[in-house]
Write a protein that holds these residues in place. Structure first.
Motif: not given
Length: 402
Positions: A164-171
């Motif tokens: 979520r803090s890396t590539y899983g952060n859609e922004s």
């Protein structure tokens, strides 16, 4: 009097000057300045691809060209589903005592001896379902580029937080002109017997809205079911996506390279991944990959398969594989099973150059070094098999350099 050769020379000169003027005018209109580094060139190239993609292909004009037969398949998946988490609906998971993640390899061997390869219609119920994840407001472009489905063990909350803090952060992914992210990320989980762990998962799901959970036991021997679950969820709830990715929770994606790679890829009949090599079937009972003869009687697995750490499909391919997955017997190793479906369908597996990188060296607990990070950033789409702290290190380094 000028000769024919002189006339042709003058004509070519005029054409050359006209072409140069056109190029200069185009560069001025686009605000183009000569890139001074590889990174600048990559950004410029990606921006141009984004513009072409939006204007002439997907965002405003692309409609998923599903046939009536495709739509019938979608409707088929809306059939009766068990309402609660009942052991009678867990099939191999309960019948053969499959334990949750953490089962010892020696125990897996005994369980594999009892494996029965049944054909299974995937009719499990959702315990958690963010079905609106791929919904798009009416004023925004309908299509999204990619849905990433991460297969995660229930207790791997640390890995999910890193993602979520890396590539899983859609922004961190490119957005359309209206500012909407082109990517969605969800985590795929099975059921757990621990009440406290389930409560923790439900709390995590309520906070982030990115967990999909079905009511089969989450275990190593149910990874194939989890992959079928992934295909079912994407085709049922993210039909406006162009591509999907199945990913393990120990990988990191090179966002810049993945974006450019997909923007240059055909939106239909598309697969990408690390092509497998002939691998000897493991007959040692205490091995994690132990496979008895009654499950697979050849000495080597067929080289026609995609490595399970991660692979991409266009949505039309995902529909076809899901349909086939419910027509042939389940196989315990999900990458082999998915590739069996592809082979039955005649879907070619082509080697994707520099797809996955996993040859890093780690000793004495040290993190991967800067040279390895540069190698990943410059060449690969996926880094696989990483501990959580190495995932963050690789991401932080490559993003800072980009």
């Amino acid at each position: 009097m000028p000769t024919m050769k002189d006339v042709l020379r003058q004509l070519f000169r005029l054409i050359g000057i006209s072409s140069l003027v056109s190029i200069l005018l185009w560069q001025t209109r686009e605000g183009f300045t000569q890139p001074r580094s590889r990174e600048t060139l990559d950004i410029f190239r990606r921006n141009q691809l984004m513009k072409q993609y939006e204007e002439s292909v997907q965002f405003n004009a692309h409609e998923l060209n599903w046939t009536t037969a495709n739509m019938a398949k979608v409707l088929m998946f809306k059939g009766l589903e068990p309402e609660t988490y009942k052991s009678s609906n867990l099939r191999n998971a309960v019948r053969y005592g499959v334990m949750e993640h953490g089962t010892k390899d020696s125990d897996l061997g005994s369980l594999m001896d009892n494996w029965v390869a049944d054909v299974e219609v995937h009719d499990y119920a959702y315990l958690i379902n963010p079905h609106q994840k791929c919904d798009v407001p009416p004023h925004l472009p309908k299509a999204i580029l990619l849905v990433i489905c991460v297969l995660s063990a229930p207790q791997n909350w640390e890995r999910r937080d890193v993602i979520r803090s890396t590539y899983g952060n859609e922004s961190v992914w490119p957005a359309s002109r209206e500012g909407a992210s082109m990517v969605r990320v969800v985590f795929m989980l099975g059921a757990v017997k621990d009440v406290a762990l389930q409560a923790s998962i439900e709390s995590e799901a309520a906070r982030f809205g990115d967990i999909v959970q079905e009511n089969f036991v989450d275990s190593y021997l149910n990874l194939t079911r989890k992959t079928v679950m992934t295909l079912k969820w994407v085709t049922k709830f993210c039909g406006n996506a162009i591509f999907m990715m199945k990913a393990d929770d120990d990988i990191i994606l090179n966002v810049q390279k993945v974006t450019t790679f997909l923007l240059l890829s055909p939106p239909e009949d598309f697969t990408a991944g690390k092509k497998g090599k002939p691998i000897r079937v493991m007959r040692t009972k205490n091995s994690k990959y132990y496979t008895p003869y009654h499950v697979y009687n050849s000495t080597h697995y067929h080289p026609y398969y995609l490595g399970g750490a991660g692979y991409f499909f266009s949505l039309d391919v995902a529909y076809r594989i899901l349909d086939m997955a419910q027509r042939i017997p389940l196989f315990p190793w999900e990458d082999i099973f998915v590739s069996n479906c592809m082979r039955e369908l005649g879907i070619p597996i082509t080697r994707t150059k520099n797809f996955a990188w996993g040859k890093y060296t780690v000793s004495n607990g040290r993190l991967i070094n800067d040279t390895q990070c540069i190698r990943f950033r410059d060449r690969y789409l996926v880094a696989k098999g990483l501990p959580a702290n190495h995932m963050m290190k690789l991401w932080t380094f490559t993003q800072a350099m980009t």
